[in-house]
Design an enzyme around this catalytic site. Structure first.
Site, PDB file in Angstrom:
ATOM      1  N   ARG A 200       4.145 -15.592   8.923  1.00 30.52           N
ATOM      2  CA  ARG A 200       3.583 -14.389   9.575  1.00 30.52           C
ATOM      3  C   ARG A 200       3.474 -14.576  11.096  1.00 30.52           C
ATOM      4  O   ARG A 200       2.514 -14.127  11.718  1.00 30.52           O
ATOM      5  CB  ARG A 200       2.194 -14.048   9.021  1.00 30.52           C
ATOM      6  N   SER A 271      -2.241  -7.334   2.955  1.00 31.61           N
ATOM      7  CA  SER A 271      -3.123  -8.518   3.005  1.00 31.61           C
ATOM      8  C   SER A 271      -3.916  -8.486   4.308  1.00 31.61           C
ATOM      9  O   SER A 271      -3.316  -8.378   5.384  1.00 31.61           O
ATOM     10  CB  SER A 271      -2.293  -9.793   2.984  1.00 31.61           C
ATOM     11  N   GLU A 367      -4.772 -11.442   9.028  1.00 32.33           N
ATOM     12  CA  GLU A 367      -3.340 -11.191   9.192  1.00 32.33           C
ATOM     13  C   GLU A 367      -3.150  -9.908   9.991  1.00 32.33           C
ATOM     14  O   GLU A 367      -2.165  -9.754  10.707  1.00 32.33           O
ATOM     15  CB  GLU A 367      -2.670 -11.061   7.815  1.00 32.33           C
TER      16      GLU A 367
END
Ligand code: EPU
Length: 371
Positions: A200, A271, A367
């Site tokens: 990520r 998420s 995130e």
């Protein structure tokens, strides 16, 4: 083979797939020249963030070509107001109204730029809806994007976030990323290795606001390169050792629909936290107290633990704060259950972080990007 694919694409997208399709650029420029840059003032971003938060921006600007982007940048970089480039807002948490300009790409063209052996390079405009791109690649049976089906967002943001799911990260199929440098308006192409892709993460997150992605060139395969190690995908191999991209895409969509809230029905940003990476020693210590604690190897020194498991162990599934809630079926996701305000979501996220820290001594990192 050049055609409008309105049935596949949620926006009108010009698709050009032969390797020699150089005429595409001129053609597309002609089309986009006729469409003026869209500018809106005191504009609600409700439809531009998947949490569905009703916050406002001073100005919202949507452009359809690189030339238009350069013109817009020349105008707005002279102002002292902040600027933020967004995709479809599927990874953002606006904590308040945005006192500046929100920029959005409408660059929509797709073309193949090379075809060697079983490898094909496909250049996709940053404003294309990511899953429209995946759907087209599945129709062509070109391997690479199928595990990443149904992830909300657009092509440009996918390359910035290094989106990932079911054993594949987009960085693994990126060949190069075309950008415009904000301070100069000049083009710069980043080769995949220069993007520093990690979980990520990419260079574009560390040099936030310096470059705007205008297109991404993907390296896809016309012969099967499948990734079926994720639990629920393994059984596909039993029916066919080399399933088609469409078969894999359908299976991925079924898994996602069973676990993840659809942004049309329940606001979320997927998420909310990253899965934390901890040292093997820390994991061994925790395992003595929590023998069932799952983990995935990262390297010889570290493991990743599923944040969803940590949150569930804290008894937080379904926990609400104001209009925000921890999603019952996947507690890594915070949802806008009932007209949540930004502060409801921020407060709930803090409660989750605090509970996980108290119980496991692990710091969850968001995130989503707080704006
Ligand atoms: N788990 C629980 N309880 C639950 C759900 C999950 O304990 O209710 C535990 C289980 O141990 C399960 C593990 O969490 O095996 C992993 O769950 P899952 O497979 O659903 O994936 P995840 O790690 O929670 C990550 C990505 C998702 C991606 C999936 C599938 C991150 C931050 N998230 O989630 O990406 O779709 O893997 O590959 O890495 C996103 O980024 O927005 C996103 C949805």
């Amino acid at each position: 083979m050049e055609k409008w694919l309105n049935s596949t694409f949620s926006r009108q997208t010009y698709v050009s797939l032969p390797a020699e399709a150089d005429t595409m650029t001129a053609h597309n420029k002609e089309r986009t020249k006729a469409m003026p840059v869209t500018k809106k003032h005191n504009y609600s971003l409700r439809k531009h963030n998947t949490f569905g938060l009703d916050i406002k921006a001073n100005q919202y600007v949507s452009y359809d070509s690189v030339d238009e982007l350069v013109e817009v940048l020349a105008e707005i970089t002279t102002s002292s107001q902040p600027m933020l480039h967004i995709g479809s807002g599927s990874n953002l948490l606006f904590t308040q109204d945005f006192a500046g300009t929100i920029l959005h790409s409408g660059i929509q063209s797709i073309k193949t730029i090379a075809h060697h052996g079983d490898e094909v390079l496909v250049r996709a405009g940053a404003g294309i809806v990511w899953d429209d791109f995946c759907a087209l690649m599945a129709q062509l049976n070109w391997y690479g994007t199928e595990n990443l089906s149904h992830i909300p967002g657009e092509v440009g943001a996918a390359a910035v976030q290094n989106i990932g799911a079911y054993g594949v990260e987009v960085g693994s199929i990126v060949h190069e990323v075309e950008t415009i440098e904000v301070s100069t308006g000049r083009p710069r192409v980043f080769q995949a290795t220069e993007c520093h892709y990690d979980y990520r993460d990419s260079i574009f997150k560390h040099r936030h606001g310096e470059y705007i992605v205008t297109a991404v060139v993907f390296r896809l395969s016309t012969t099967p390169r499948v990734h079926l190690d994720y639990g629920a995908l393994q059984q596909l191999r039993n029916n066919d050792p080399v399933p088609s991209t469409q078969t894999i895409r359908d299976a991925v969509i079924a898994i996602r629909e069973s676990k993840l809230p659809s942004p049309d029905r329940l606001g979320s940003a997927g998420s909310f936290f990253k899965n934390p990476v901890i040292s093997i020693e820390a994991y061994a210590g925790l395992l003595r107290t929590y023998p069932g604690m799952p983990h995935y190897p990262v390297d010889e020194r570290q493991v990743k633990v599923p944040a969803a498991w940590l949150i569930e162990q804290c008894g937080l599934k379904g926990r609400c704060h104001g209009g925000a809630a921890v999603y019952e079926r996947q507690p890594l996701i915070l949802v806008n259950k009932n007209h949540a305000t930004p502060s409801d979501i921020v407060a709930l996220a803090e409660q989750v972080k605090e509970s996980v820290y108290q119980k496991f001594n692990i710091q969850l990192q968001p995130e989503v990007n707080y704006i």
